[in-house]
Scaffold this motif. Sequence first.
Motif, mmCIF file in Angstrom:
data_model
loop_
_atom_site.group_PDB
_atom_site.id
_atom_site.type_symbol
_atom_site.label_atom_id
_atom_site.label_comp_id
_atom_site.label_asym_id
_atom_site.label_seq_id
_atom_site.Cartn_x
_atom_site.Cartn_y
_atom_site.Cartn_z
ATOM 1 N N HIS A 63 0.834 -1.207 0.000
ATOM 2 C CA HIS A 63 0.000 0.000 0.000
ATOM 3 C C HIS A 63 0.867 1.255 0.000
ATOM 4 N N ARG A 64 1.881 1.228 0.853
ATOM 5 C CA ARG A 64 2.745 2.411 0.960
ATOM 6 C C ARG A 64 3.487 2.674 -0.358
ATOM 7 N N ALA A 67 0.962 3.769 -3.104
ATOM 8 C CA ALA A 67 0.516 5.164 -2.909
ATOM 9 C C ALA A 67 1.621 6.126 -3.350
ATOM 10 N N GLU A 92 -3.316 7.791 -1.345
ATOM 11 C CA GLU A 92 -3.570 6.651 -0.456
ATOM 12 C C GLU A 92 -4.962 6.076 -0.697
#
Length: 290
Positions: A63-64, A67, A92
């Motif tokens: 996810h990081r 994003a 995000e």
Amino acid sequence: MSKRAEIARRLQEQSCQWFKGRVCHPEPDAIQAMIERLRCVLLPNYFWPSQGHSLEAYMDLLHRGMAGQIHRAVFQKCLDQDGTSETRAFAEDKADQVLAALPQVQEMLYEDVVETYNSDPAATGYDEVILTYPGLFALLVYRVANVMHRLEIPLLPRMMTEYAHSVTGIDIHPGATLGRGIMIDHGTGIVIGETAVVGNHVKLYQGVTIGALYFPRDEEGFMVRKTKRHPTVEDGVVIYANATVLGGETVIGHHSVIGSNAWITESVPPYSKVLYQTESVVKVGASPAR
Ligand SMILES: CC(=O)SCCNC(=O)CCNC(=O)[C@H](O)C(C)(C)COP(=O)(O)OP(=O)(O)OC[C@H]1O[C@@H](n2cnc3c(N)ncnc32)[C@H](O)[C@@H]1OP(=O)(O)O
């Protein structure tokens, strides 16, 4: 100034003149790492997180990283240094939406695996399809990139499918629409264009092109973009090695079989069998450039 410094300065000047100033684009290395993580979370029985991470921790890392790359693609800025709270939240949120789609992507991949195993006598089991078939890797990357494309994330999906292209030789544009249960056997040299529509349970062999017939320009000479330029291939079609199917109005009717090396620029009805034309027609003479 030395000769080499002079050349470097000239190259930089020209580049600044022709292209935008220095911006934060998505990064190829980070995209590759993101794709590896996607493969782990989508096929967790086969590919493991590195450095002993749990799958949950890997989802956070995914996810990081995602994003960050979305932020670069949309705002051309680095998440860590240049992100405002709004742009960070936007990136995000988009990454959240991509991750939320992964269970459906996984279902589609499962159907691709089953179709491939059922269609290829050389496959000894699902394991072999997952671990060795380049078509499955290309489909995995395409299916996630297509989610991003539909979320209107620029550039990043194309960079993802180009990474898969460089690894597999299979070029699927993220804007193409592919149905469920697709089999890509061997795959090298397959090209599927941006506006192609491919139905369910379609089988494609090496060297197949589903492409544009020509590239129209407007009255001012600019390329006409975003029109339907690539064919529609209906459910249950088989397209054998090196066949070329071209044109936005071309429809390959469902359950047709397109023989290897066929050249198709017109629609064919359902249940057709199209074989390579041995009597080739060579037209000589002036024709308008297109
Ligand atoms: C590792 C791998 O194996 S990857 C897979 C590689 N293989 C392929 O991609 C090729 C798959 N086969 C084809 O494309 C075939 O054209 C098929 C299966 C669509 C049709 O083949 P057939 O069922 O033999 O067609 P059909 O019986 O109607 O053939 C009629 C004639 O056309 C010939 N013919 C058929 N397809 C082709 C073709 N693509 N190119 C040239 N001639 C062909 C046949 O040899 C036959 O000739 P004959 O009358 O002199 O004997």
